[in-house]
Design an enzyme around this catalytic site. Structure first.
Site, short mmCIF file in Angstrom:
data_model
loop_
_atom_site.label_atom_id
_atom_site.label_comp_id
_atom_site.label_asym_id
_atom_site.label_seq_id
_atom_site.Cartn_x
_atom_site.Cartn_y
_atom_site.Cartn_z
N THR A 182 0.85 -1.18 0.23
CA THR A 182 -0.04 0.04 -0.14
C THR A 182 1.08 1.17 0.02
O THR A 182 2.16 1.36 0.59
CB THR A 182 -0.92 -0.05 1.05
OG1 THR A 182 -0.14 0.04 2.32
CG2 THR A 182 -1.86 -1.19 1.42
N GLU A 327 -5.92 -3.94 -1.17
CA GLU A 327 -6.27 -5.26 -0.32
C GLU A 327 -7.43 -6.04 -1.07
O GLU A 327 -7.62 -7.08 -0.73
CB GLU A 327 -6.67 -4.90 0.91
CG GLU A 327 -5.48 -4.18 1.77
CD GLU A 327 -5.33 -2.86 1.84
OE1 GLU A 327 -5.04 -2.02 2.91
OE2 GLU A 327 -5.75 -2.22 0.79
N LYS A 435 -15.98 15.91 12.53
CA LYS A 435 -16.97 16.27 13.29
C LYS A 435 -17.13 17.60 13.82
O LYS A 435 -16.01 17.95 14.52
CB LYS A 435 -16.55 15.33 14.40
CG LYS A 435 -17.89 14.81 15.52
CD LYS A 435 -17.68 13.70 16.14
CE LYS A 435 -18.91 13.43 16.89
NZ LYS A 435 -18.70 12.22 17.92
N TRP A 440 -21.43 14.85 11.85
CA TRP A 440 -20.51 14.50 10.73
C TRP A 440 -20.43 15.15 9.40
O TRP A 440 -21.65 15.42 8.96
CB TRP A 440 -20.39 13.20 10.40
CG TRP A 440 -20.25 12.11 11.73
CD1 TRP A 440 -20.85 11.37 12.53
CD2 TRP A 440 -19.05 11.97 12.16
NE1 TRP A 440 -20.30 10.70 13.54
CE2 TRP A 440 -19.12 11.11 13.44
CE3 TRP A 440 -17.62 12.42 11.90
CZ2 TRP A 440 -18.04 10.51 14.28
CZ3 TRP A 440 -16.73 11.91 12.82
CH2 TRP A 440 -16.61 11.06 14.10
#
Length: 537
Positions: A182, A327, A435, A440
């Site tokens: 990654t 992944e 937040k 959110w």
């Protein structure tokens, strides 16, 4: 039923037998383009396998590649795993310390390096613990001067090798075939190992109508690097299905990509949104014939609504969002409309095309929060989790496995909602979600809306501390060349689609937005650069 093994050798045999005259168009420099028939490609691949065996490659040997998208890299894609060894594609854009880390962590014994990239690797050679041989890939027959003892020339090795080399027949489908790390924004990269079975199944899935619909009469252009998640599986799938492959090589530009599309009659191209933003701007500057294109595949990060709309309405080219990760090999979902949407308006269809799409066959996804799976209401957020036959079950020799793999699922770290149709819509990364006052705020939604403004080229939204509301959104904007727009105009552009409390408190204008090695916005760098910024009260 017969218990036949799903191994990559079958792809090579199929290409050689049924598609001997199909073409690989490989650009290796600004002045050199190779045209190689599949039958000759397979012979070269057998030669490479024999050459690697002659210098010590055995089953389980890790062979690293450090190269652009070209035919030699494609030969390594099959020569290494079909011999029972493991192909490790190394991201050439990683920081030097990360490159050293992943080569040592993977325990690569042989490295295949492009001639023009060798200067990037040479300073690190003294720090590599397991590497025994280096092979220089290039059009010349020489090798650069180096203190490293075993440096070989790729073409020279192939000349001395056997084009009739026989690949072993007894490779187990669950054996390791490839690995990729990654591109970490924090910490060291994490390794993901792919098996023969996972690559074969993923490659076959790319031929499904619900995904890439790749087939023999296609001309595929993987702009996504071959060092990044196997170029999204396109090289493997193209060889299996007999599609012509156009490999753009080093240092390509939007103009070059458009020229290749026009000249080679490309039907399908895949890359990240930043690539397509540049292509769109170049096409508007100097138009090419794009009538051969049946589909643009975009992934890696969210595509702005305006970009999708421009490709579809201005250029007449279908533009499809896809979602995946290192992944996940990477295909998880794609934003194709279904027949139930035949009566949708253009705006409703565009809203769906902006999402990450419908989960692919054989893959299972859920969006979950503390209350369990979220409803298909387009509002309730949760973390996306995934499982399936080409989804990793762990990181390679990495204790961070426990953070991401639980109860048979990969927890992606992506925050998402589900539309009423069940389409996945990524709203943020867990670490990037804002937040504010207990509510959110999705930075991705704000970014996409900002990039729909005609003056905006790129936009990233980050959280900055606030004494009252904990965090507030800050917009970081790059304007198009010769375009003009101020803070008030951009905030006003958002007001119809967002609640007042979720609007950015300020706009910072930048020359460019820092990006990761694979073209994603590097918000960690933005947060570091703007750590002392104070939002106006």
């Amino acid at each position: 039923m017969m218990d036949t093994q799903l191994i990559l050798t079958g792809f090579l045999k199929r290409a050689e037998r049924y598609f001997p005259n199909k073409q690989i168009i490989s650009r290796t420099s600004p002045t050199i383009t190779h045209r190689i028939a599949f039958k000759d490609y397979v012979k070269r691949t057998r030669r490479l396998a024999d050459a690697l065996k002659n210098i010590g490659m055995t089953r389980g040997t890790k062979v690293g590649t450090f190269g652009w998208n070209h035919h030699r890299h494609l030969e390594a894609y099959f020569a290494i795993p079909c011999s029972g060894a493991i192909l490790h594609t190394i991201n050439i854009r990683l920081a030097p310390e990360h490159i050293v880390y992943i080569i040592n962590h993977a325990e690569d014994e042989i490295l295949l390096i492009d001639e023009d990239l060798f200067p990037l690797v040479e300073p690190a050679l003294a720090h590599l613990k397991s590497v025994k041989h280096i092979i220089i890939m290039g059009d010349s027959l020489g090798v650069p001067t180096s203190s490293f003892p075993n440096v070989h020339n790729y073409e020279q090795l192939l000349q001395e090798a056997d084009e009739n080399f026989e690949f072993p027949e007894d490779i187990d489908e669950y054996s390791q075939a490839g690995m990729c790390y990654t591109s970490a924004t924090t910490g060291m990269p994490k390794g993901v190992v792919y098996t023969h079975r996972s690559i074969v199944l993923h490659s076959i899935a790319l031929g499904l109508a619900e995904s890439f619909a790749l087939k023999e009469n296609d001309v595929a252009l993987p702009v996504v690097p071959m060092f990044h998640v196997n170029a999204w599986g396109l090289p493997f799938a193209a060889i299996n299905y007999g599609a012509n492959l156009v490999l753009p090589g080093p240092m390509f530009t939007p103009a070059l990509l458009l020229d290749l599309i026009e000249q080679e009659k490309v039907t399908l191209a895949a890359g990240v949104p930043t690539i397509w933003l540049g292509v769109l701007a170049e096409q508007e500057r100097q138009a090419r014939d794009l009538s051969s294109l049946r589909q643009i595949i975009s992934g890696g990060s969210a595509s702005p609504k305006g970009l999708i709309q421009a490709f579809i309405e201005k250029l007449g080219v279908p533009y499809v969002n896809a979602y995946g990760m290192t992944e996940t090999s990477p295909l998880v979902s794609m934003s194709h409309p279904t027949s139930e949407m035949d009566n949708y308006s253009a705006d409703e269809l565009l809203d769906l095309r902006v999402t990450q799409g419908l989960t692919s066959s054989l893959i299972e996804t859920e969006v979950v929060n503390e209350n369990g799976p979220v409803p298909n209401d387009g509002q309730t957020m949760g973390e996306l989790r995934i499982r399936g036959p080409w989804i990793a079950s762990e990181y390679y020799k990495d204790e961070r496995t426990v953070d991401s793999f639980r109860d048979g699922w990969l927890y992606t770290g992506d925050i998402a909602v589900l539309t009423k149709e069940g389409y996945i819509k990524i709203t943020d990364r867990t670490k990037d979600l804002i937040k504010s006052g207990g509510e959110w705020i999705s930075s991705v939604d704000l970014e996409n809306a900002l990039m729909s403004h005609p003056a905006v080229f790129e936009a990233a939204v980050i959280a900055v501390p606030h004494p009252k509301w904990q965090e507030r959104p800050l917009a970081c904007v790059v304007l198009k060349e010769n375009a003009h727009a101020g803070k008030d105009e951009l905030i006003a552009h958002l007001e119809n689609d967002f609640a007042k409390w979720s609007l950015p408190d300020d706009v910072v204008f930048l020359k460019e937005i820092p990006k990761t090695s694979v073209g994603k916005f590097l918000k960690a760098k933005l947060r570091e650069d703007l750590k002392d910024y104070e939002v106006p009260l």
